[in-house]
Design a protein around this motif. Structure first.
Motif, mmCIF file in Angstrom:
data_model
loop_
_atom_site.group_PDB
_atom_site.id
_atom_site.type_symbol
_atom_site.label_atom_id
_atom_site.label_comp_id
_atom_site.label_asym_id
_atom_site.label_seq_id
_atom_site.Cartn_x
_atom_site.Cartn_y
_atom_site.Cartn_z
ATOM 1 N N ALA A 189 0.256 -1.358 3.069
ATOM 2 C CA ALA A 189 1.224 -1.905 2.108
ATOM 3 C C ALA A 189 2.467 -1.031 2.009
ATOM 4 O O ALA A 189 3.593 -1.531 1.927
ATOM 5 C CB ALA A 189 0.570 -2.051 0.741
ATOM 6 N N ARG A 214 4.546 -1.566 5.009
ATOM 7 C CA ARG A 214 5.214 -2.855 4.894
ATOM 8 C C ARG A 214 6.461 -2.747 4.029
ATOM 9 O O ARG A 214 7.521 -3.302 4.348
ATOM 10 C CB ARG A 214 4.261 -3.898 4.312
ATOM 11 C CG ARG A 214 4.924 -5.245 4.029
ATOM 12 C CD ARG A 214 4.017 -6.211 3.285
ATOM 13 N NE ARG A 214 4.756 -7.384 2.874
ATOM 14 C CZ ARG A 214 5.461 -7.473 1.744
ATOM 15 N NH1 ARG A 214 5.504 -6.440 0.914
ATOM 16 N NH2 ARG A 214 6.116 -8.569 1.447
ATOM 17 N N GLY A 215 6.330 -2.016 2.893
ATOM 18 C CA GLY A 215 7.476 -1.848 2.022
ATOM 19 C C GLY A 215 8.656 -1.206 2.729
ATOM 20 O O GLY A 215 9.801 -1.651 2.605
ATOM 21 N N ASP A 238 6.938 -2.343 -1.821
ATOM 22 C CA ASP A 238 5.934 -3.383 -1.616
ATOM 23 C C ASP A 238 5.658 -4.128 -2.913
ATOM 24 O O ASP A 238 5.614 -5.370 -2.939
ATOM 25 C CB ASP A 238 4.648 -2.748 -1.081
ATOM 26 C CG ASP A 238 3.557 -3.772 -0.834
ATOM 27 O OD1 ASP A 238 3.752 -4.661 0.009
ATOM 28 O OD2 ASP A 238 2.508 -3.679 -1.511
ATOM 29 N N LYS A 286 6.413 -8.095 -3.887
ATOM 30 C CA LYS A 286 5.331 -8.988 -4.286
ATOM 31 C C LYS A 286 5.609 -9.639 -5.632
ATOM 32 O O LYS A 286 5.188 -10.779 -5.884
ATOM 33 C CB LYS A 286 4.018 -8.213 -4.338
ATOM 34 C CG LYS A 286 3.464 -7.839 -2.976
ATOM 35 C CD LYS A 286 2.208 -6.991 -3.099
ATOM 36 C CE LYS A 286 1.618 -6.681 -1.718
ATOM 37 N NZ LYS A 286 0.446 -5.760 -1.812
#
Length: 248
Positions: A40, A43-44, A112, A116
């Motif tokens: 995560a 990904r951020g 992240d 979201k």
């Protein structure tokens, strides 16, 4: 985040004078630590950073252009893993937030989570806070600066590394709007006393505490209670909040 420092032993026993340089080679208020990155967090950094990330190379910001609107502006210095900052940004969509943090896992985690939750009122620097304040944020542009649980550097020989120093406070004052606030919190009483000493000597600030609680204030509702802090409260550990308002 680079507090200034004298090299003499005497400088480790108390805050510096207001004319001390903010940048002194080799002395920083933080230590970069290696850490494993989760999926995560990666990904951020890889997917969200291009949209929400900022660098010194972006130069001086026009904050209305950056966020596409006029709104109150809050900067948080050293947001750690970002839980508090994300919560504030989600609770207060009418306010724009800028986070500054040097540790990559925390920046990745914040980005992240912000993505979201669909947050559009948050931007992030992975840079030295002093450099961001000096080079990127205009004078009198901020409604609040938040400094929550900075490294207390408890050993006397390391006090010169503490970010709260007179020159740093003067820089923050220049970036606050008149009436804007500097909000600090720490779970080290000795550092709380240091912060109060620096602020009481600083020009252009007024303590927002009441006579009954001065120099500290009860934790305001807008500062989220961290898991670490909640555990500490159960164990009887103290936390000290200080809020000062720019008065000129």
């Amino acid at each position: 985040m680079n507090p200034s420092s004298h090299d003499s032993p005497e400088s480790t026993t108390g805050p510096e004078g207001p004319d001390a340089p903010l940048h002194r080679r080799g002395i920083k208020s933080y230590v970069l630590r290696a850490g494993r990155m989760t999926q995560a967090q990666n990904r951020g950094l890889e997917e969200v950073w291009p949209r929400l990330g900022l660098t010194l190379a972006d130069g001086r910001q026009n904050l209305d252009d950056l966020f596409g609107r006029m709104a109150p502006r809050v900067v948080e210095i050293g947001f750690g893993m970002g839980a508090s900052l994300v919560e504030q940004a989600e609770r207060h969509p009418e306010t724009d937030f800028i986070g500054i943090e040097v540790h990559m896992p925390g920046v990745g985690k914040l980005l992240d989570e912000a993505d979201k939750r669909g947050l559009t009122n948050l931007r992030v620097y992975r840079e030295d806070a002093v450099a961001v304040l000096e080079q990127c944020l205009p004078e009198a542009s901020l409604d609040s600066v938040q400094l929550y649980f900075p490294d207390p550097w408890p050993k006397k020989k390391h006090h010169k590394r503490r970010i709260v120093q007179p020159a740093f406070v003067a820089l923050i004052r220049s970036r606050l709007k008149p009436g804007g606030t500097l909000h600090m919190a720490t779970d080290w009483q000795a550092y709380a006393e240091w912060m109060a000493e620096v602020m009481e000597a600083a020009s252009g600030f007024a303590n927002m505490a009441t006579v009954e609680t001065a120099p500290y204030v009860p934790r305001p509702a807008f500062r989220p209670l961290t898991k670490f802090e909640a555990r500490g409260e159960k164990l009887g550990h103290g936390v000290w909040d200080l809020i000062y308002r720019r008065i000129d």
